[in-house]
Design a protein around this motif. Structure first.
Motif, PDB file in Angstrom:
ATOM      1  N   TYR A 139       0.829  -1.203   0.000  1.00 38.45           N
ATOM      2  CA  TYR A 139       0.000   0.000   0.000  1.00 38.45           C
ATOM      3  C   TYR A 139       0.867   1.258   0.000  1.00 38.45           C
ATOM      4  O   TYR A 139       0.660   2.174  -0.802  1.00 38.45           O
ATOM      5  CB  TYR A 139      -0.912  -0.010   1.229  1.00 38.45           C
ATOM      6  CG  TYR A 139      -1.738   1.238   1.378  1.00 38.45           C
ATOM      7  CD1 TYR A 139      -2.914   1.401   0.670  1.00 38.45           C
ATOM      8  CD2 TYR A 139      -1.314   2.280   2.218  1.00 38.45           C
ATOM      9  CE1 TYR A 139      -3.669   2.552   0.795  1.00 38.45           C
ATOM     10  CE2 TYR A 139      -2.055   3.435   2.349  1.00 38.45           C
ATOM     11  CZ  TYR A 139      -3.227   3.570   1.631  1.00 38.45           C
ATOM     12  OH  TYR A 139      -3.961   4.713   1.744  1.00 38.45           O
ATOM     13  N   CYS A 278     -10.714   4.086  -3.294  1.00 39.73           N
ATOM     14  CA  CYS A 278     -11.127   3.780  -1.915  1.00 39.73           C
ATOM     15  C   CYS A 278     -11.775   5.036  -1.328  1.00 39.73           C
ATOM     16  O   CYS A 278     -11.185   6.110  -1.387  1.00 39.73           O
ATOM     17  CB  CYS A 278      -9.901   3.370  -1.102  1.00 39.73           C
ATOM     18  SG  CYS A 278     -10.172   3.302   0.665  1.00 39.73           S
ATOM     19  N   CYS A 281      -9.300   6.610   1.403  1.00 40.45           N
ATOM     20  CA  CYS A 281      -7.963   7.153   1.135  1.00 40.45           C
ATOM     21  C   CYS A 281      -7.722   7.493  -0.333  1.00 40.45           C
ATOM     22  O   CYS A 281      -6.704   8.089  -0.662  1.00 40.45           O
ATOM     23  CB  CYS A 281      -6.890   6.170   1.611  1.00 40.45           C
ATOM     24  SG  CYS A 281      -6.732   4.736   0.546  1.00 40.45           S
ATOM     25  N   CYS A 290     -10.181  -0.055   0.659  1.00 34.62           N
ATOM     26  CA  CYS A 290      -8.977  -0.800   0.253  1.00 34.62           C
ATOM     27  C   CYS A 290      -8.495  -1.683   1.414  1.00 34.62           C
ATOM     28  O   CYS A 290      -8.908  -1.503   2.556  1.00 34.62           O
ATOM     29  CB  CYS A 290      -7.884   0.158  -0.202  1.00 34.62           C
ATOM     30  SG  CYS A 290      -7.039   1.008   1.135  1.00 34.62           S
ATOM     31  N   CYS A 293      -7.015   0.260   4.406  1.00 37.05           N
ATOM     32  CA  CYS A 293      -8.022   0.949   5.226  1.00 37.05           C
ATOM     33  C   CYS A 293      -8.859  -0.054   6.019  1.00 37.05           C
ATOM     34  O   CYS A 293      -9.234   0.197   7.153  1.00 37.05           O
ATOM     35  CB  CYS A 293      -8.897   1.857   4.368  1.00 37.05           C
ATOM     36  SG  CYS A 293      -7.992   3.290   3.746  1.00 37.05           S
TER      37      CYS A 293
HETATM   38 ZN   LIG Z   1      -7.990   3.095   1.492  1.00 37.63          ZN
END
Ligand SMILES: [Zn+2]
Ligand SMILES: [Zn+2]
Lengths: 301, 70
Positions: A139, A278, A281, A290, A293
């Protein structure tokens, strides 16, 4: 033992190539293997700025060293995982390397950003540490690259990493992972940063030798969380096969890549059609939020 | 009397002493350490498996395998 190229005293014997090389010829061999990986797989060119993920271990620092010597434009990214003393020592090694080469380094510390290290995040969410750590690394590599305008992220995965991962995926018949196991993952028309592994042709032992020969001060001890990890078992099994039959790891992984290329679909991170930002974010995801998250939502406030 | 060779090992980090001379390949075999997963540094230099290490040397046997992703 003499160097097969120039007759000087050899520093390494490589059974898989049936050769031994001196320090100078070995450095040329390593640079050549990386150059070949980059150009044959169209990983990046000299006009692009490359974000290099740097853990402080031998692979990432050797990769950065080679890319600098091959005159690529690089910036390092170090994620401080917040694993106590281990993470502090890792960050110091990375900072010392960047300072010695006069190259730019971005440091992102989980403890500062989220108030927790990766072990606490894994515990709070009841995820295995290496799995939560992997989700968080992928990520952050992507998000930081995209936010700062890097088209490509390079990681130090070597031949042993890729062959052991392939063995694991084949043993479990993880077909969707097999599809993604490539030294280059496309950016899907700008949805992601491109992901590349320029060390995939080099064995782990060769990269360690390169680091020692070039006096790269890396963190030798194992991540304290990886003890007993399955990957170490797979690497051990492959190394036993390699000793009995040199070239096994190379034939296994590169043979897989050759067959993969002749399959109908090219490897992708995810089908772009299913992706949307997402809501939490803004990073691309197929889910409601996501995976990062989702992980962070499960961390008790 | 010549002091024996000092050998630095990892996992866990420790130091042992051994009587030399000893060939690198024999040293690895006696310590049950696979060649593909280790490198031998004698003094400051990487050495190949045919080298015979005399007494009075400082040797490091460095594991090359790491578990996590880079
Ligand atoms: Zn996210
Ligand atoms: Zn040479």
């Amino acid at each position: 033992m003499k160097c097969r190229q120039c007759q000087k005293s050899a520093v390494i014997k490589m059974e898989r190539h049936n050769t031994s090389l001196c320090g100078g010829c070995f450095n040329l061999y390593v640079h050549d293997q990386v150059d070949r990986a980059i150009t044959e797989n169209k990983m990046f060119d000299h006009g692009e700025q490359i974000l290099v993920a740097i853990s402080g271990g031998k692979d990432s620092l050797a990769l950065w060293d080679v890319l600098i010597k091959l005159n690529y434009r690089t910036v390092g990214l170090h994620l401080n995982l917040g694993i106590g003393d281990y993470s502090e020592r890792s960050q110091k090694k990375v900072e010392a390397f960047a300072a010695s080469r006069g190259v730019e380094l971005i440091v992102h510390a989980y403890q500062e950003a989220y108030g927790l290290g990766v072990i606490e995040i894994a515990e709070e969410t009841a995820r295995p540490a290496c799995s939560a750590c992997g989700t968080m690394k992928r990520y952050h590599f992507n998000r930081i690259a995209m936010e700062r305008g890097f088209p490509v992220v390079a990681t130090g995965h070597n031949l042993d990493d890729e062959a052991s991962r392939l063995l694991g995926n084949v043993l479990q018949w993880q077909e969707e992972y097999l599809e993604k196991q490539s030294p280059v993952l496309s950016d899907e028309g700008g949805t992601w940063a491109r992901k590349v592994k320029p060390l995939f042709r080099l064995a782990e032992r060769e990269i360690a030798a390169y680091s020692i020969l070039n006096r790269i001060d890396y963190i030798v001890d194992e991540c304290p969380m990886s003890k007993g990890a399955k990957m170490l078992l797979y690497k051990d099994v492959l190394n036993r096969l390699e000793e009995a039959s040199p070239g096994t790891k190379h034939k296994f992984y590169l043979g897989f890549l050759k067959r993969q290329r002749s399959m109908p679909t090219a490897p992708t991170v995810s089908k772009p059609a299913d992706l949307h930002p997402c809501p939490s974010c803004g990073q691309p995801t197929q889910g409601a939020v996501c995976s990062f998250c989702r992980l962070m939502q499960r961390v008790a406030p | 009397m010549i002091p024996p060779m000092k050998i630095k090992l990892y996992h866990p980090t420790r130091e042992i002493t051994l009587k030399g001379p000893k060939q690198v390949a024999v040293l690895l075999r006696e310590l049950n350490l696979p060649k593909e997963a280790h490198l031998v540094i004698c003094g400051d230099e990487l050495v190949t498996e045919d080298l015979v290490i005399p007494d009075d040397q400082v040797v490091e046997i460095r594991p090359v395998i790491s578990g996590g992703g880079a």
